[in-house]
Design an enzyme around this catalytic site. Structure first.
Site, PDB file in Angstrom:
ATOM      1  N   VAL A   1       0.752  -0.802  -0.082  1.00 25.06           N
ATOM      2  CA  VAL A   1       0.231  -0.050  -0.021  1.00 25.06           C
ATOM      3  C   VAL A   1       0.831   1.031  -0.571  1.00 25.06           C
ATOM      4  O   VAL A   1       0.412   2.312  -0.494  1.00 25.06           O
ATOM      5  CB  VAL A   1      -0.780  -0.414   1.696  1.00 25.06           C
ATOM      6  N   CYS A   2       1.903   1.347   0.865  1.00 18.98           N
ATOM      7  CA  CYS A   2       2.957   2.221   0.695  1.00 18.98           C
ATOM      8  C   CYS A   2       3.196   2.987  -0.659  1.00 18.98           C
ATOM      9  O   CYS A   2       3.251   4.584  -0.577  1.00 18.98           O
ATOM     10  CB  CYS A   2       4.071   2.319   1.571  1.00 18.98           C
TER      11      CYS A   2
END
Length: 330
Positions: free
Chosen positions: A183-184
């Site tokens: 996600v980052c």
């Protein structure tokens, strides 16, 4: 077993142990007094005992007749064996209480977080503990915690001092859990792709994680199509000692940062704060919208921005009369 339930058991057991030992001590004291004392009463209280009988048996009018003494069988029933067993029972209950207390205060819950971020697998409990200790709302309107750290920008190591932006720029400070995750990078690259829009608003973006500057550099040097970041148009700050994440209340029990985002104005005051859990990312459009609304009300202190306000929309006067103009227009 829930630690609160164990605590209750410990308290009840401890009180029970105290009561049991106290009861035995009191009973023992009463028995001792019973066996060693002599009840003395005037003879006229011993009716219907005949005075002649007392004289015949040689008993004084101020002595208790032998027939009124405690029977020997009662003494045996309350002898040393019962005393010792009762006290030992009290100590057993006390030991159980101590065990319950120790278990309650050393037990850790392991509730896995539902999500896909690696190493990003944390606990809801960790987030709850952070919120109970320092909620995001506690930051709003306060001075931003100052920090100095090493960052990576344009594939070089640079020094970052938050105080350098005071009086010069707004700052969007956002935290993410770890490098080389899933996600980052979607968030980091999304902010980078919109960096020019933030620059137009006189705003500096700073990304922070608990990784080292070397990890940041390696991730930046990895192409995006291989899970890397590629070129990033703002600094990524290294918080290896986790001091910055802790200062902003986003450090989890597992030692990674929640997805916290803070908008800091030119006076180093936090004007906006949001914290997401680990499994879902943030929206760059919403960050820009809030930033524009903040700058508008700071430039126009006699106006406020209603829900969903975007640049160019009508604002509202913050008083009963002035606000009616806005409601009439919508």
């Amino acid at each position: 077993m829930d630690h609160r339930f164990l605590t209750v058991i410990g308290v009840v057991a401890a009180l029970g142990a105290v009561a049991l030992i106290g009861f035995e001590a009191g009973a023992h004291s009463a028995r001792t007094q019973m066996y060693t004392s002599v009840q003395v009463r005037p003879v006229n209280t011993l009716a219907p005992v005949n005075r002649g009988v007392l004289k015949a048996v040689g008993t004084s009018a101020f002595e208790v007749p032998k027939r009124l003494e405690v029977p020997q069988i009662q003494r045996k029933a309350t002898g040393p064996f019962l005393q010792v067993s009762t006290i030992l029972g009290g100590f057993v209950v006390a030991a159980a209480a101590v065990a319950a207390f120790v278990t309650a205060f050393t037990q850790k819950k392991h509730t896995p977080l539902i999500g896909s971020d690696p190493l990003g697998v944390s606990r809801y409990e960790a987030a709850e503990q952070q919120w109970s200790m320092m909620a995001a709302s506690a930051f709003v309107g306060t001075k931003a915690p100052a920090f100095k750290a090493t960052a990576v920008y344009d594939e070089e190591f640079v020094d970052i001092d938050l105080s350098d932006y005071k009086g010069k720029k707004y700052v969007v400070l956002f935290f993410y859990p770890l490098d080389f995750t899933f996600v980052c990078p979607t968030e980091i690259t999304a902010f980078s792709d919109r960096a020019a829009e933030f620059e137009a608003l006189d705003t500096q973006i700073l990304g922070v994680s608990v990784d080292s500057q070397f990890s940041h550099l390696a991730w930046i040097q990895t192409p995006r199509n291989q899970g890397g970041l590629g070129e990033i148009k703002y600094p990524l700050v290294a918080d290896l000692k986790k001091d910055i994440a802790e200062a902003y209340g986003v450090l989890t029990e597992d030692g990674v940062a929640l997805r916290g985002l803070f908008i800091i104005d030119k006076e180093s005051v936090i004007q906006h704060a949001t914290i997401n859990n680990l499994a879902f990312g943030r929206n760059v459009d919403e960050t820009l919208r809030v930033l524009e609304a903040l700058q508008h009300v700071q430039a126009n202190p006699d106006e406020v921005c209603p829900a969903g306000w975007k640049k160019g929309d009508k604002t509202m006067k913050p008083d009963p009369v002035g606000s009616k103009e806005y409601f009439k227009a919508i």
